[in-house]
Design a protein around this motif. Structure first.
Motif, PDB file in Angstrom:
ATOM      1  N   SER A  85      22.268  67.358  -3.083  1.00  0.00           N
ATOM      2  CA  SER A  85      23.455  67.538  -3.113  1.00  0.00           C
ATOM      3  C   SER A  85      24.015  68.835  -3.387  1.00  0.00           C
ATOM      4  O   SER A  85      25.003  69.310  -2.811  1.00  0.00           O
ATOM      5  CB  SER A  85      23.824  66.551  -4.149  1.00  0.00           C
ATOM      6  OG  SER A  85      23.603  66.914  -5.391  1.00  0.00           O
ATOM      7  N   VAL A  86      23.243  69.678  -4.151  1.00  0.00           N
ATOM      8  CA  VAL A  86      23.496  71.101  -4.527  1.00  0.00           C
ATOM      9  C   VAL A  86      23.569  72.221  -3.264  1.00  0.00           C
ATOM     10  O   VAL A  86      24.512  73.227  -3.255  1.00  0.00           O
ATOM     11  CB  VAL A  86      22.694  71.697  -5.610  1.00  0.00           C
ATOM     12  CG1 VAL A  86      22.742  70.866  -6.693  1.00  0.00           C
ATOM     13  CG2 VAL A  86      21.400  72.052  -4.972  1.00  0.00           C
ATOM     14  N   TYR A 121      23.607  57.429  -1.074  1.00  0.00           N
ATOM     15  CA  TYR A 121      22.654  58.130  -1.871  1.00  0.00           C
ATOM     16  C   TYR A 121      22.001  56.915  -2.461  1.00  0.00           C
ATOM     17  O   TYR A 121      20.648  56.805  -2.429  1.00  0.00           O
ATOM     18  CB  TYR A 121      23.232  58.889  -2.853  1.00  0.00           C
ATOM     19  CG  TYR A 121      23.494  60.525  -2.565  1.00  0.00           C
ATOM     20  CD1 TYR A 121      22.624  61.128  -2.079  1.00  0.00           C
ATOM     21  CD2 TYR A 121      24.932  60.968  -2.621  1.00  0.00           C
ATOM     22  CE1 TYR A 121      22.677  62.491  -1.687  1.00  0.00           C
ATOM     23  CE2 TYR A 121      25.061  62.038  -2.234  1.00  0.00           C
ATOM     24  CZ  TYR A 121      23.968  62.880  -1.644  1.00  0.00           C
ATOM     25  OH  TYR A 121      24.284  64.365  -1.315  1.00  0.00           O
ATOM     26  N   PHE A 122      22.640  55.900  -2.980  1.00  0.00           N
ATOM     27  CA  PHE A 122      21.857  54.886  -3.716  1.00  0.00           C
ATOM     28  C   PHE A 122      21.071  54.087  -2.626  1.00  0.00           C
ATOM     29  O   PHE A 122      19.842  53.829  -2.992  1.00  0.00           O
ATOM     30  CB  PHE A 122      22.814  53.933  -4.204  1.00  0.00           C
ATOM     31  CG  PHE A 122      22.010  52.895  -5.142  1.00  0.00           C
ATOM     32  CD1 PHE A 122      21.366  53.146  -6.268  1.00  0.00           C
ATOM     33  CD2 PHE A 122      22.370  51.371  -4.903  1.00  0.00           C
ATOM     34  CE1 PHE A 122      20.807  52.414  -7.097  1.00  0.00           C
ATOM     35  CE2 PHE A 122      21.556  50.567  -5.799  1.00  0.00           C
ATOM     36  CZ  PHE A 122      20.885  50.900  -6.880  1.00  0.00           C
ATOM     37  N   ALA A 176      18.125  56.178  -2.044  1.00  0.00           N
ATOM     38  CA  ALA A 176      17.209  56.080  -3.145  1.00  0.00           C
ATOM     39  C   ALA A 176      16.238  54.854  -3.186  1.00  0.00           C
ATOM     40  O   ALA A 176      15.034  54.593  -3.583  1.00  0.00           O
ATOM     41  CB  ALA A 176      17.768  56.345  -4.415  1.00  0.00           C
ATOM     42  N   ILE A 198      12.749  60.889  -5.244  1.00  0.00           N
ATOM     43  CA  ILE A 198      14.254  60.484  -5.576  1.00  0.00           C
ATOM     44  C   ILE A 198      15.085  61.667  -6.346  1.00  0.00           C
ATOM     45  O   ILE A 198      16.380  62.039  -5.994  1.00  0.00           O
ATOM     46  CB  ILE A 198      14.569  59.258  -6.469  1.00  0.00           C
ATOM     47  CG1 ILE A 198      13.878  58.116  -5.489  1.00  0.00           C
ATOM     48  CG2 ILE A 198      15.935  58.957  -6.877  1.00  0.00           C
ATOM     49  CD1 ILE A 198      13.641  56.747  -6.345  1.00  0.00           C
ATOM     50  N   GLU A 199      14.261  62.513  -6.976  1.00  0.00           N
ATOM     51  CA  GLU A 199      14.855  63.597  -7.713  1.00  0.00           C
ATOM     52  C   GLU A 199      15.244  64.536  -6.655  1.00  0.00           C
ATOM     53  O   GLU A 199      16.360  65.277  -6.779  1.00  0.00           O
ATOM     54  CB  GLU A 199      14.111  64.194  -8.847  1.00  0.00           C
ATOM     55  CG  GLU A 199      14.107  63.366  -9.988  1.00  0.00           C
ATOM     56  CD  GLU A 199      15.111  63.049 -10.913  1.00  0.00           C
ATOM     57  OE1 GLU A 199      15.934  63.844 -10.736  1.00  0.00           O
ATOM     58  OE2 GLU A 199      15.338  61.908 -11.324  1.00  0.00           O
ATOM     59  N   LEU A 231      15.902  63.945  -3.543  1.00  0.00           N
ATOM     60  CA  LEU A 231      17.003  63.484  -2.719  1.00  0.00           C
ATOM     61  C   LEU A 231      18.228  63.909  -3.625  1.00  0.00           C
ATOM     62  O   LEU A 231      19.447  64.207  -2.849  1.00  0.00           O
ATOM     63  CB  LEU A 231      17.013  61.870  -2.583  1.00  0.00           C
ATOM     64  CG  LEU A 231      18.143  60.999  -2.205  1.00  0.00           C
ATOM     65  CD1 LEU A 231      18.908  61.369  -0.770  1.00  0.00           C
ATOM     66  CD2 LEU A 231      18.191  59.652  -2.385  1.00  0.00           C
ATOM     67  N   LYS A 232      18.357  63.376  -4.784  1.00  0.00           N
ATOM     68  CA  LYS A 232      19.644  63.805  -5.684  1.00  0.00           C
ATOM     69  C   LYS A 232      19.947  65.358  -5.634  1.00  0.00           C
ATOM     70  O   LYS A 232      20.926  65.753  -5.358  1.00  0.00           O
ATOM     71  CB  LYS A 232      19.477  63.271  -7.129  1.00  0.00           C
ATOM     72  CG  LYS A 232      19.450  61.888  -6.933  1.00  0.00           C
ATOM     73  CD  LYS A 232      18.810  61.354  -8.451  1.00  0.00           C
ATOM     74  CE  LYS A 232      19.555  61.830  -9.535  1.00  0.00           C
ATOM     75  NZ  LYS A 232      18.883  61.198 -10.819  1.00  0.00           N
TER      76      LYS A 232
END
Lengths: 261, 219, 218
Positions: B157-158, B192-193, B196, B150-151, B153-154
């Motif tokens: 975005s960068v 995104y959620f 996740a 999950i980290e 996945l987040k």
């Protein structure tokens, strides 16, 4: 060379500044059943673990079948044993632990077949046939597909015995195999060991607090205290007529605690 | 309102890129985690040192810095990466470093008695690891790997900042084209959620299957 | 491309200026994360199931979505609702709320670890719920949490470059702007990495120190 399978000569073992074994010497004849008794911390479990190469020693030599356990010869000089040497030496020895140490992610049958298949290249079908024979021997043929977590302590320990036997070692080490069991489960494990003692010619060393079992089972008893053997002899002599004062005190305490000898 | 479908299409394109980055990133992170995690437990000090250097470097510097470095500095050394490659490389190696610590601590959490049983059964180090220690450690690793995924996945975005048209990038595109702010950003947050939640659902299923029969009991 | 020390000397003051903002954002963000995390943890324990559930969902949602998008949301959407935040404020709020979802787990575990007997003793002493939290539970629960909290603050520090995306002039954006105006990426990007690594490496022994200092006594 005299007729011995284990030769322990002046072995010293230390944990930091604490000496666990002090110049320990004894030898074992092939097929002999040996009971190691004594207060906790006296070094009896340590010597079993050392024979299984779970511990190293600081001094002395151990010979199994006439071969040095921890050292080997290279270019005419003695050097510390390498992994291959230890691997070869360990094929002669099996061990059963106080807390069973079964593999929790494998069923009973796989616990038993794993090592023969990996270390001896036994085929799966043969390993399983042999495992089933052993399970039959320890009275657990119906539990072959059970997971260790589903077994009672006594059943786990019988599986552990079958697992060690599957490698057909010449020497079996039993380290307080009934100490972690509920009292009513002790007998089922002891009876398996009794049967092994009377039907096989394996050399067996057991560390135990079950004095009456040691009495019936062993050919010879060693009494350990503070890293040394204080007294040794046939069970009839050692249990009924110990000559050393510390042995007498130890046995008195055991009897006072309610055990029959 | 007519264009809304078109903008939705843009964002779904972005969602696909984000999914691809996440899957490829995990595909790189997993072997990296096992290599470095087991490397830290190696008998050879050179292997240990190399693993520690990798783990500390990637955990010590930010994923953001690593991504920019991969995208802007590596080309100066003759390695030119597409934004997607740079993204997968940085994300995979970064999360792999965190995963390595998970692998190491999971293997170390297996009791000494299991090692001793392996010695008594005369298994080699590799056999013990392969058949006894790793299968048990894997069960311990799954929940933390879930968080790591999950980290990752987040962190995908960068990559929008090196102009890869992922979900976040497309939200910016929609914002600048429509002037609407709440709609694009809320939409991508929800996507995104959902991702996740999908990851944690999948990992929970996996965990349940792996622990079946173990009953959480270990003596 | 050769490493140019002269260029390094030239851009170092600018980068250090950026680092100052980075550290400031981390510090303020950490304070917010600690306070909001405690708030989340307490709300999740609320007797009202609606409050507890809603808080739980909000926490899960914030934790399951990227900080970068959350920052955009604060930066672009809030002004439309009439809430004007400076870039740095928006950044600190974003960092703080995002990491509050992590710290709330730490608080929750810490509070759950306080023995039942303490609650009962507080009741036996006739303390109000507020007094119980203020004088009995939190003073015992918080010290063992400090290392875990600090760990998250270090993690937050490593995410501060994201603030550059909402025009906060911190270390990363200073580096990008000097890189872009000089067409040299090697030194600025490497230096940013080195600076981050330096601070992380300082943080590691500091964390160990905290762990030893606050190790729970059993």
């Amino acid at each position: 060379m005299t007729d011995t399978i284990i030769d322990i000569d002046c072995v010293t073992k230390r944990y930091g500044s604490h000496t666990v074994l002090k110049d320990l010497c004894f030898s074992v004849r092939p097929g002999e059943k040996l009971a190691l008794i004594g207060p906790s911390g006296s070094g009896k479990t340590t010597i079993l673990r050392t024979l299984m190469t779970l511990e190293t020693i600081e001094g002395g030599t151990i010979r199994i079948d006439g071969e040095n356990l921890f050292q080997m010869e290279r270019n005419g000089r003695l050097v510390p044993a390498d992994e291959a040497h230890l691997h070869r030496m360990r094929t002669k020895i099996g061990m059963v632990f106080q807390l069973f140490n079964l593999f929790p992610h494998k069923c009973v049958l796989d616990n038993i077949t794993l090592a023969p298949m990996l270390t001896k290249g036994v085929k799966k079908a043969d390993a399983e046939r042999r495992a089933m024979e052993l399970l039959d021997l320890v009275g657990l043929a119906d539990k072959a597909r059970a997971m260790p977590a589903q077994l009672s302590g006594g059943q786990k320990q019988r599986v552990a015995i079958a697992r060690a036997l599957a490698l057909q070692p010449r020497i079996m080490l039993f380290d307080e195999v009934t100490s972690a069991l509920d009292p009513e489960l002790v007998e089922e494990v002891l009876s398996v060991m009794r049967m092994l003692g009377s039907t096989t010619d394996m050399t067996m060393l057991l560390v135990t607090h079950e004095m009456s079992f040691a009495h019936d089972f062993a050919d010879r008893v060693l009494f350990f205290d503070r890293g040394r053997i204080v007294e040794e002899g046939p069970p009839d002599v050692l249990f009924t007529n110990p000559s050393h004062e510390r042995t007498q005190t130890f046995l008195k305490k055991i009897i006072a605690a309610g055990q029959r000898i | 309102m007519a264009d809304w479908a078109g903008y939705m299409g843009l964002m779904l394109d972005g969602a696909l890129v984000t999914a691809k980055l996440t899957v490829l990133g995990c595909a790189l992170a997993l072997p990296a985690a096992f290599l470095a995690g087991l490397g830290r437990l190696s008998r050879f000090s050179a292997v240990r040192a190399l693993s520690v250097a990798y783990i500390e470097f990637f955990r010590g510097t930010s994923i953001f810095v690593q991504l920019f470095w991969a995208y802007f500095v590596l080309p100066l050394m003759g390695v030119t990466l597409t934004p997607l490659q740079a993204g997968v490389l940085a994300l995979g190696l970064n999360v792999g470093a965190y995963g390595a610590e998970v692998v190491r601590s999971a293997v170390q959490s297996i009791g000494r008695e299991q090692h001793e049983a392996c010695v008594a059964l005369n298994l080699t180090r590799w056999q013990s690891l392969r058949h006894v220690l790793l299968p048990q450690a894997a069960v311990v690793m799954v929940p933390t790997f879930c968080n790591n995924a999950i980290e990752l996945l987040k962190a995908t975005s960068v990559v929008s900042l090196i102009s890869l048209s992922d979900l976040t990038f497309q939200a910016q595109v929609v914002r600048s084209q429509t002037g609407s702010t709440a709609m694009p950003f809320l939409t991508v947050l929800v996507i995104y959620f959902a991702y996740a939640s999908l990851i944690s659902f999948g990992m929970k299923t996996l965990e349940r299957r792996m622990t079946r029969g173990l009953d959480g009991l270990r003596t | 491309m050769e490493w140019d020390w002269e260029f390094v000397r030239e851009i170092m003051p600018t980068l250090l200026d950026g680092l100052r903002i980075t550290l400031l954002a981390t510090l303020l963000g950490s304070m917010l994360a600690a306070a909001a995390g405690l708030g989340f943890a307490l709300l999740r324990r609320s007797k009202s199931r609606a409050v507890a559930r809603t808080t739980g969902f909000v926490v899960e949602f914030i934790r399951g979505t990227p900080l970068l998008v959350q920052l955009y949301f604060l930066f672009y959407v809030l002004p439309e609702l009439g809430v004007l935040l400076s870039p740095l404020t928006a950044g600190v709020v974003g960092l703080g709320l995002h990491y509050a979802t992590y710290t709330s787990e730490v608080f929750r575990a810490g509070i759950d670890n306080t023995p039942r007997g303490q609650w009962e003793a507080a009741k036996a002493c006739n303390l109000t719920p507020y007094q119980t939290w203020r004088h009995i539970i939190l003073p015992q629960a918080i010290p063992p949490m400090i290392p875990a909290l600090a760990n998250y603050f270090v993690a937050m520090f490593k995410e501060t470059p994201l603030l550059s995306a909402i025009t906060v002039i911190e270390l990363m954006s200073e580096a990008r702007s000097v890189a872009n105006s000089n067409y040299r990426y090697l030194e600025p990007m490497t230096l940013v990495g080195v600076l981050f690594l330096c601070i992380s490496l300082i943080a590691v022994p500091a964390l160990h120190l905290l762990e030893r200092r606050f190790r729970p006594t059993r």
